[in-house]
Design a protein around this motif. Structure first.
Motif, PDB file in Angstrom:
ATOM      1  N   UNK A   1       0.863  -1.190   0.000  1.00 33.25           N
ATOM      2  CA  UNK A   1       0.000   0.000   0.000  1.00 33.25           C
ATOM      3  C   UNK A   1       0.894   1.234   0.000  1.00 33.25           C
ATOM      4  N   UNK A   2       0.291   2.392  -0.255  1.00 34.98           N
ATOM      5  CA  UNK A   2       1.074   3.632  -0.275  1.00 34.98           C
ATOM      6  C   UNK A   2       1.453   4.060   1.133  1.00 34.98           C
ATOM      7  N   UNK A   3       0.464   4.046   2.052  1.00 30.89           N
ATOM      8  CA  UNK A   3       0.734   4.399   3.445  1.00 30.89           C
ATOM      9  C   UNK A   3      -0.442   3.990   4.323  1.00 30.89           C
ATOM     10  N   UNK A   4      -0.199   3.973   5.634  1.00 26.89           N
ATOM     11  CA  UNK A   4      -1.250   3.758   6.624  1.00 26.89           C
ATOM     12  C   UNK A   4      -1.151   4.910   7.617  1.00 26.89           C
ATOM     13  N   UNK A   5      -2.261   5.627   7.808  1.00 29.93           N
ATOM     14  CA  UNK A   5      -2.242   6.761   8.728  1.00 29.93           C
ATOM     15  C   UNK A   5      -3.205   6.522   9.886  1.00 29.93           C
ATOM     16  N   UNK A   6      -2.937   7.176  10.994  1.00 35.50           N
ATOM     17  CA  UNK A   6      -3.796   7.058  12.169  1.00 35.50           C
ATOM     18  C   UNK A   6      -3.406   5.942  13.114  1.00 35.50           C
ATOM     19  N   UNK A   7      -2.315   5.213  12.806  1.00 34.46           N
ATOM     20  CA  UNK A   7      -1.922   4.074  13.639  1.00 34.46           C
ATOM     21  C   UNK A   7      -1.169   4.490  14.902  1.00 34.46           C
ATOM     22  N   UNK A   8      -0.820   5.774  14.991  1.00 36.24           N
ATOM     23  CA  UNK A   8      -0.075   6.244  16.156  1.00 36.24           C
ATOM     24  C   UNK A   8      -0.880   6.152  17.454  1.00 36.24           C
TER      25      UNK A   8
END
Length: 622
Positions: A337-344
């Motif tokens: 995938x290009x990126x995964x956000x919100x995993x922080x």
């Protein structure tokens, strides 16, 4: 131009062997590409002696993805085989066709009268086998698809198609949960294929929990009443109506009174709710999809077999976040995938699967969930243990002087049999109690430590009422339907479903979901965890599924995020959020068909197979 009927070139003197079926097989040294030995891939440490089943290279450390073989360009066969044409096509081009396209090709192929005579029997076999693959819903698969890339449901239906193609009669087939890995839509395809097998004059014995399969059976045998030592009795047998009307049958009870949905009010997901967002997922058959998973909620990833559920949830979400969550210096690259956000927002990530919790008898439910250390401490505090100067290590069956010297604390001995599998027998010295006589002489309220190991959870739970930590662990085992297990049951004897529920109990204990916290209002110190479960309903009866759902709700109520890959409609109906992939499998899948609450999915039943199945399920149960 000059041509020769001989298999040799007069110019370069190169000769060729007489054509043989093995020439067109990539499993034979006569036909495989000599660079990749028929795999189509450039695999490190793979040689001509390996068949593809050996663990020596399958379990090798992950490298980058295996690249396509530069010699055969992924076709698997050698240069000579690639240059033999039929109907202007080489065999590797035909194998790239999907089942549906290849069936159309063989039905419409034009041949001379001589060719028709030669191919008469062969074409009949090819057409019938392609028809069987289509009849079990595998029309989208290409013939050259590698086995490791198949989903569990696809692999199962290929085996079924092979049996349908054999056209045998008078055979007794025994199938152990054939609906595993199948979407409710695919269930009907499977059941129709089984009916076809039966129609050929065969007998089918199916071990199954699926309601649709139970309804289609002519004769049902219901085992019980409980599990483990409490089972082994035929509770009811007969037609579907006989099971339905049997007062002793737990299966009949659930068929008469299905579990209500939702069991508890759905957790709201407002527009500004924090999400873990996957951007442009392209691994395997995923078509650049964007998917969002709400934090602190129960999400279910579903879709027909081969639609890309496991690819999205495990290969993209789980594998990427494993390398980032909890790492001080997380990598910036993403796989698939290009990126995964919100995993922080996540502090921990865990896959709870059905792999064994231990491979030796030294591992038991009590040791795995972590209550055995506390039990040992209690025995070390007894008067007799103090007089002897013993501490908690004396009451360990893994190490120390307290364990039985004959079996080293395993409770059983392995006898090697020449030319036969090894046989395990109960240790004759300690009679399976794992400890030596001196250790067993120490008693806590009239029970020695060997007695505690032999007791079932249901029987021993009251014994530890005054010890909150031990009692909480036993209560959770009881809550997930494992009250019939003994504390000392060897882990290798547990089923996959039992092992998975024991893992969930361990996580619940970490989340400290006990009444004390709720009453005092103290905050839990457990980290916010993302749990990924792959078909946890496998092998579970309807009663056990209900208990599993209750446990999963408790995990989410503790503030965790749970993602489940599932086809079970009872679990789907309990979700706060559903991601439906499809619309079909393989090359026709990989799209996000719908995302939302179960109610929103049911509104989209005209384009979502899951929405339709869920709508019919809820209407049937009302």
């Amino acid at each position: 131009k000059h041509f020769s009927v001989k298999r040799a070139c007069p110019s370069c003197s190169r000769s060729f062997p007489e054509p043989d079926p093995r020439l067109f097989s990539y499993n034979s040294k006569h036909g495989w590409c000599e660079s990749c030995f028929g795999t189509g891939l450039k695999l490190k440490d793979f040689n001509e002696e390996l068949t593809g089943e050996e663990t020596s290279w399958l379990n090798r450390e992950a490298e980058e993805e295996d690249s396509t073989c530069p010699s055969c360009h992924g076709s698997r066969i050698n240069e000579v085989a690639r240059n033999v044409l039929w109907q202007t096509l080489p065999i590797n081009k035909l194998s790239e066709y999907s089942v549906e396209d290849l069936e159309d090709f063989f039905l419409s192929v034009e041949m001379s009268e001589r060719e028709q005579q030669i191919t008469r029997d062969v074409l009949h076999e090819i057409r019938s086998r392609l028809k069987f693959m289509r009849s079990v819903g595998l029309n989208y698969l290409s013939l050259d698809r590698a086995a490791p890339t198949l989903s569990g449901g696809e692999a199962q239906r290929i085996r079924l198609a092979a049996q349908l193609g054999s056209n045998l009669q008078g055979v007794c087939y025994v199938l152990d949960e054939p609906t595993i890995g199948l979407h409710p839509r695919d269930n009907q395809i499977l059941l129709n294929a089984l009916s076809h097998l039966e129609g050929n004059g065969n007998t089918l014995v199916v071990v199954e929990h699926d309601e649709d399969t139970i309804k289609r059976a002519q004769h049902i045998i219901d085992m019980g009443p409980g599990a483990g030592t409490r089972g082994g009795t035929v509770i009811a047998q007969g037609s579907y109506e006989d099971i339905l009307n049997s007062p002793q049958s737990l299966t009949g009870e659930f068929l008469r009174n299905p579990m209500p949905h939702p069991m508890q009010p759905r957790r709201e997901i407002p527009h500004d709710h924090p999400m873990v967002e996957i951007k442009n997922a392209t691994l395997h058959n995923l078509r650049g999809i964007d998917a969002a998973i709400p934090v602190g909620r129960l999400s279910v990833v579903t879709g027909v077999s081969g639609s890309g559920k496991s690819t999205l949830a495990r290969d993209v979400l789980l594998d990427n976040l494993r390398g980032k969550v909890g790492q001080r210096e997380p990598t910036t690259s993403y796989h698939g995938c290009t990126e995964i956000i919100g995993w922080d927002k996540l502090e921990r990530i865990l896959e709870v699967d059905q792999t064994p919790i231990g491979k030796t008898p030294r591992s038991t439910p009590a040791t795995y969930i972590g209550i055995w250390d506390d039990v040992r401490r209690l025995f070390a505090q007894t008067r007799m243990a103090k007089l002897q100067g013993w501490n908690a290590s004396r009451f360990s069956f893994n190490t120390g002087d307290g364990r039985c010297p004959a079996c080293d604390g395993q409770g059983m001995r392995t006898i090697e049999m020449s030319f036969l599998p090894d046989v395990k027998v109960s240790c004759e010295l300690c009679e399976g109690q794992r400890f030596n006589p001196e250790t067993l002489a120490v008693k806590l309220r009239d029970k020695n430590i060997g007695d505690i190991l032999r007791l079932e959870v249901d029987d021993v739970i009251d014994f530890f009422t005054a010890h909150p930590k031990i009692h909480r662990g036993l209560k959770l085992l009881q809550d997930v339907g494992l009250g019939y297990l003994t504390l000392g049951q060897p882990s290798p004897t547990l089923s996959g479903g039992e092992a998975q529920r024991i893992k969930l109990v361990t996580e619940l204990l970490k989340a400290r979901l006990d009444e004390g916290i709720h009453k005092t209002g103290r905050a839990s110190s457990a980290p916010h965890t993302l749990y990924v479960l792959d078909e946890p309903s496998v092998g579970l009866s309807m009663a056990d599924v209900q208990k599993l759902i209750q446990v999963i709700h408790r995990l989410v109520d503790a503030g965790n995020t749970v993602v489940i890959i599932e086809h079970n409609l009872d679990i789907m109906a309990e979700a706060d959020w559903i991601l439906d992939l499809g619309p079909e499998g393989g090359t026709e899948g990989g799209c996000l068909v719908a995302a939302g609450t179960p109610e929103q999915l049911m509104e989209q039943h005209k384009r979502s197979h899951t929405g339709l199945a869920l709508k019919e399920f809820m209407e049937r149960n009302d």
